[in-house]
Design a protein around this motif. Structure first.
Motif, PDB file in Angstrom:
ATOM      1  N   ALA A  75     -47.137 -33.462 -26.490  1.00  0.00           N
ATOM      2  CA  ALA A  75     -47.138 -34.926 -26.531  1.00  0.00           C
ATOM      3  C   ALA A  75     -46.356 -35.514 -25.362  1.00  0.00           C
ATOM      4  N   LYS A  76     -45.225 -34.912 -25.017  1.00  0.00           N
ATOM      5  CA  LYS A  76     -44.374 -35.434 -23.936  1.00  0.00           C
ATOM      6  C   LYS A  76     -45.102 -35.348 -22.593  1.00  0.00           C
ATOM      7  N   SER A  77     -45.747 -34.200 -22.334  1.00  0.00           N
ATOM      8  CA  SER A  77     -46.492 -34.053 -21.078  1.00  0.00           C
ATOM      9  C   SER A  77     -47.598 -35.097 -20.975  1.00  0.00           C
ATOM     10  N   LEU A  78     -48.353 -35.246 -22.069  1.00  0.00           N
ATOM     11  CA  LEU A  78     -49.520 -36.122 -22.040  1.00  0.00           C
ATOM     12  C   LEU A  78     -49.118 -37.606 -22.009  1.00  0.00           C
ATOM     13  N   LEU A  79     -48.186 -37.996 -22.877  1.00  0.00           N
ATOM     14  CA  LEU A  79     -47.771 -39.406 -22.915  1.00  0.00           C
ATOM     15  C   LEU A  79     -47.017 -39.779 -21.638  1.00  0.00           C
ATOM     16  N   GLY A  80     -46.247 -38.830 -21.101  1.00  0.00           N
ATOM     17  CA  GLY A  80     -45.525 -39.081 -19.852  1.00  0.00           C
ATOM     18  C   GLY A  80     -46.499 -39.293 -18.694  1.00  0.00           C
ATOM     19  N   TRP A  81     -47.597 -38.525 -18.697  1.00  0.00           N
ATOM     20  CA  TRP A  81     -48.619 -38.694 -17.655  1.00  0.00           C
ATOM     21  C   TRP A  81     -49.212 -40.105 -17.728  1.00  0.00           C
ATOM     22  N   HIS A  82     -49.521 -40.562 -18.935  1.00  0.00           N
ATOM     23  CA  HIS A  82     -50.052 -41.936 -19.072  1.00  0.00           C
ATOM     24  C   HIS A  82     -49.041 -42.961 -18.561  1.00  0.00           C
ATOM     25  N   ALA A  83     -47.773 -42.767 -18.907  1.00  0.00           N
ATOM     26  CA  ALA A  83     -46.747 -43.734 -18.498  1.00  0.00           C
ATOM     27  C   ALA A  83     -46.624 -43.806 -16.973  1.00  0.00           C
ATOM     28  N   ARG A  84     -46.890 -42.694 -16.295  1.00  0.00           N
ATOM     29  CA  ARG A  84     -46.728 -42.657 -14.826  1.00  0.00           C
ATOM     30  C   ARG A  84     -48.030 -42.910 -14.067  1.00  0.00           C
ATOM     31  N   HIS A  85     -49.141 -43.095 -14.789  1.00  0.00           N
ATOM     32  CA  HIS A  85     -50.439 -43.255 -14.121  1.00  0.00           C
ATOM     33  C   HIS A  85     -51.187 -44.477 -14.656  1.00  0.00           C
ATOM     34  N   ARG A  86     -50.514 -45.621 -14.594  1.00  0.00           N
ATOM     35  CA  ARG A  86     -51.102 -46.853 -15.123  1.00  0.00           C
ATOM     36  C   ARG A  86     -52.188 -47.404 -14.199  1.00  0.00           C
ATOM     37  N   PHE A  87     -52.158 -46.979 -12.939  1.00  0.00           N
ATOM     38  CA  PHE A  87     -53.073 -47.558 -11.955  1.00  0.00           C
ATOM     39  C   PHE A  87     -53.987 -46.487 -11.359  1.00  0.00           C
ATOM     40  N   CYS A  88     -55.206 -46.906 -11.065  1.00  0.00           N
ATOM     41  CA  CYS A  88     -56.211 -45.994 -10.519  1.00  0.00           C
ATOM     42  C   CYS A  88     -55.763 -45.513  -9.134  1.00  0.00           C
ATOM     43  N   SER A  89     -55.800 -44.194  -8.921  1.00  0.00           N
ATOM     44  CA  SER A  89     -55.357 -43.656  -7.626  1.00  0.00           C
ATOM     45  C   SER A  89     -56.457 -43.741  -6.571  1.00  0.00           C
ATOM     46  N   VAL A  90     -57.656 -44.220  -6.955  1.00  0.00           N
ATOM     47  CA  VAL A  90     -58.735 -44.422  -5.982  1.00  0.00           C
ATOM     48  C   VAL A  90     -58.690 -45.850  -5.444  1.00  0.00           C
ATOM     49  N   CYS A  91     -58.646 -46.860  -6.361  1.00  0.00           N
ATOM     50  CA  CYS A  91     -58.765 -48.252  -5.903  1.00  0.00           C
ATOM     51  C   CYS A  91     -57.527 -49.103  -6.192  1.00  0.00           C
ATOM     52  N   GLY A  92     -56.591 -48.596  -6.977  1.00  0.00           N
ATOM     53  CA  GLY A  92     -55.350 -49.340  -7.218  1.00  0.00           C
ATOM     54  C   GLY A  92     -55.400 -50.312  -8.385  1.00  0.00           C
ATOM     55  N   GLY A 144     -55.644 -51.531 -12.385  1.00  0.00           N
ATOM     56  CA  GLY A 144     -55.093 -50.980 -13.625  1.00  0.00           C
ATOM     57  C   GLY A 144     -56.136 -50.118 -14.321  1.00  0.00           C
ATOM     58  N   SER A 145     -55.739 -48.989 -14.898  1.00  0.00           N
ATOM     59  CA  SER A 145     -56.683 -48.135 -15.628  1.00  0.00           C
ATOM     60  C   SER A 145     -56.295 -48.161 -17.103  1.00  0.00           C
ATOM     61  N   ALA A 194     -61.985 -49.427 -14.861  1.00  0.00           N
ATOM     62  CA  ALA A 194     -63.139 -50.314 -15.046  1.00  0.00           C
ATOM     63  C   ALA A 194     -63.570 -50.925 -13.719  1.00  0.00           C
ATOM     64  N   SER A 195     -62.677 -50.891 -12.724  1.00  0.00           N
ATOM     65  CA  SER A 195     -62.978 -51.538 -11.450  1.00  0.00           C
ATOM     66  C   SER A 195     -63.905 -50.675 -10.580  1.00  0.00           C
ATOM     67  N   CYS A 196     -63.587 -49.383 -10.418  1.00  0.00           N
ATOM     68  CA  CYS A 196     -64.418 -48.531  -9.557  1.00  0.00           C
ATOM     69  C   CYS A 196     -65.125 -47.417 -10.331  1.00  0.00           C
ATOM     70  N   ALA A 235     -63.837 -44.715 -11.659  1.00  0.00           N
ATOM     71  CA  ALA A 235     -63.254 -43.370 -11.541  1.00  0.00           C
ATOM     72  C   ALA A 235     -62.673 -42.918 -12.887  1.00  0.00           C
ATOM     73  N   ALA A 236     -62.765 -41.610 -13.146  1.00  0.00           N
ATOM     74  CA  ALA A 236     -62.129 -41.009 -14.321  1.00  0.00           C
ATOM     75  C   ALA A 236     -60.965 -40.160 -13.836  1.00  0.00           C
ATOM     76  N   HIS A 237     -59.838 -40.241 -14.527  1.00  0.00           N
ATOM     77  CA  HIS A 237     -58.646 -39.472 -14.144  1.00  0.00           C
ATOM     78  C   HIS A 237     -58.220 -38.619 -15.327  1.00  0.00           C
ATOM     79  N   PHE A 238     -57.888 -37.354 -15.055  1.00  0.00           N
ATOM     80  CA  PHE A 238     -57.556 -36.416 -16.126  1.00  0.00           C
ATOM     81  C   PHE A 238     -56.094 -35.984 -16.031  1.00  0.00           C
ATOM     82  N   PRO A 239     -55.451 -35.748 -17.202  1.00  0.00           N
ATOM     83  CA  PRO A 239     -54.037 -35.368 -17.193  1.00  0.00           C
ATOM     84  C   PRO A 239     -53.825 -34.126 -16.352  1.00  0.00           C
ATOM     85  N   ARG A 240     -52.766 -34.103 -15.572  1.00  0.00           N
ATOM     86  CA  ARG A 240     -52.557 -32.957 -14.687  1.00  0.00           C
ATOM     87  C   ARG A 240     -51.433 -32.065 -15.190  1.00  0.00           C
TER      88      ARG A 240
END
Ligand SMILES: [Zn+2]
Length: 324
Positions: A142-159, A161-162, A174-176, A178-183
Motif C-alpha cells: 500500500a505504501k509503495s502504491l499510494l506513495g507513487w500516486h502522491a508523487r505523480h499527480r501530473f502527466c509526465s508527457v503533457c504536464g 493533472g492525471s 484526460a488531456s493527452c 497517456a496511461a502511467h503505471f506504478p513503477r
C-alpha cells in the motif's frame, strides 16, 4: 523435497494475496468488493501507517466496520484478497493527523479525534516487529502504491493533472490520453565472496558497528550482473566475475525491489569510495557467526532480519547459497 523459496522469508515479501487483477477495470466488481462487510484495509496518512492500539498490541489491519470510522479516504487502491473479503489500501488526507512539534521526526503522530489510533513510520513497525508479517507485507504494498500516486499527480508527457484509474494500478491523463503505471525501482544488493571470506561495508548512517552487503541502483540499459560488477568496483575497488541471483525483497522506501545476489570476487584489494562508505573490508565466516551471535570482539553486528542483507549473509554462512 521442495526447497523453500528464499524471497518468501524477507520482510515486506508479498503476502501471497490474490491481486484480483480482473476486478481492477470492472467498476461494478470494485464497488461490490468495497461495500462487502468482509472487506478490510490498511490505512496510511502522510506516508505513515495508521495503527490501532488493542489489548493484544498494535494492529495495522482494519476490518470494514473499523475503517469506516476513520473518515473519507483521499485515495483508495485495491490490494487483493487473502481471506473472505478484499483488502484495500487507503490514504487519509494529510490534515487527519496532528502536526509534530517543530523539528521532530515524523513518527508517532496522533490521529485527530481517534485516541485509539496512532500514525507510525512503516520502517519502525517493521524493524520493531510491532505488527504481523502479513500486515507488514500489506503496508509495504500500500505504501509503495499510494506513495507513487502522491508523487505523480501530473502527466509526465503533457504536464496536465492525471487521475487514478484501474483501482489504483494506473493513472490516466484526460488531456493527452497517456496511461502511467506504478513503477518499481530495481536495486542490486550483493554479498561478494572469495573463498571463506565475504565483503561487507558500512555507510555513515548505519547503526554503530553494523556492517552489511553493498547495494546500489540498477541503471537504464544495464543487466543485473553488470550492475553488481559496477557497484562493487565503484564502492570497493574489488573486481567481480560470476554473479548468481539468490532472492528478492520489495522495499517500500519509497518503491524499490532489492535483487539479492551472491557474487564471486576475482580480486581482493579494497579501495573504499569514501563518498558512499565509511568502511569496507573482508570478513571471515567465524566473524560473521560472531556478528549474528552478538559476540563479535569489536562489537560489529549484522543487519536485522527484516533486511534482505541479513538473509544473504546468513544463507552464505550456513551454506545455503549456490556457488556463482
Ligand atoms: Zn498527458
Amino acid at each position: 523435497m521442495q526447497v523453500p523459496e528464499r524471497s518468501a522469508l524477507t520482510g515486506f515479501s508479498d503476502s501471497g494475496l490474490d491481486r484480483l487483477a480482473s476486478a481492477r477495470d470492472d467498476e461494478a466488481a470494485f464497488e461490490r468488493l468495497f461495500a462487502d462487510s468482509a472487506s478490510s484495509a490498511v490505512v496510511l496518512c502522510r506516508d505513515l501507517a495508521i495503527v490501532r492500539r488493542t489489548s493484544a498490541g498494535l494492529r495495522a489491519f482494519f476490518p470494514k466496520n473499523l475503517w469506516e470510522g476513520l473518515g473519507p479516504a483521499e485515495e483508495t487502491v485495491l490490494l487483493g484478497r487473502s481471506g473472505a473479503g478484499a483488502t484495500f489500501g487507503l490514504a487519509l488526507p494529510a490534515d487527519a493527523l496532528e502536526d509534530p512539534p517543530p523539528g521532530d521526526v515524523l513518527d508517532h503522530l496522533p490521529l485527530k479525534g481517534r485516541p485509539d489510533c496512532v500514525a507510525m513510520n512503516v520502517r519502525s513497525l517493521a524493524l520493531g516487529g510491532l505488527v504481523t508479517r502479513e500486515e507488514i507485507g500489506l503496508l509495504g504494498q500500500a505504501k509503495s502504491l499510494l506513495g507513487w500516486h502522491a508523487r505523480h499527480r501530473f502527466c509526465s508527457v503533457c504536464g496536465a493533472g492525471s487521475r487514478i484509474a484501474s483501482a489504483g494500478w494506473r493513472r490516466a491523463c484526460a488531456s493527452c490520453g497517456a496511461a502511467h503505471f506504478p513503477r518499481t525501482d530495481p536495486v542490486v544488493i550483493m554479498l561478494v565472496v572469495a573463498g571463506e571470506r565475504c565483503l561487507l561495508g558500512r555507510q555513515p548512517r548505519f547503526p554503530k558497528g553494523m556492517y552489511s552487503a553493498l547495494a546500489g541502483f540498477l541503471e537504464p540499459g544495464e543487466t543485473i550482473e553488470n550492475a553488481v560488477r559496477r557497484e562493487i568496483l565503484e564502492e570497493s575497488g574489488v573486481k567481480v566475475g560470476a554473479v548468481a541471483y539468490h532472492a528478492s525483497q520489495p522495499w517500500p522506501f519509497p518503491s524499490s525491489l532489492m535483487i539479492g545476489c551472491i557474487a564471486q570476487a576475482t580480486s581482493e584489494a579494497v579501495t573504499i569510495d569514501k563518498t558512499e562508505l565509511e568502511d569496507c573490508r573482508w570478513f571471515d565466516r567465524s566473524e560473521l557467526a560472531a556478528m549474528f551471535a552478538g559476540d563479535h570482539p569489536s562489537g560489529f553486528t549484522a543487519p536485522q532480519p527484516i533486511a534482505i542483507a541479513h538473509l544473504l549473509m546468513r544463507d552464505w554462512l550456513e551454506g545455503r547459497t549456490l556457488a556463482p
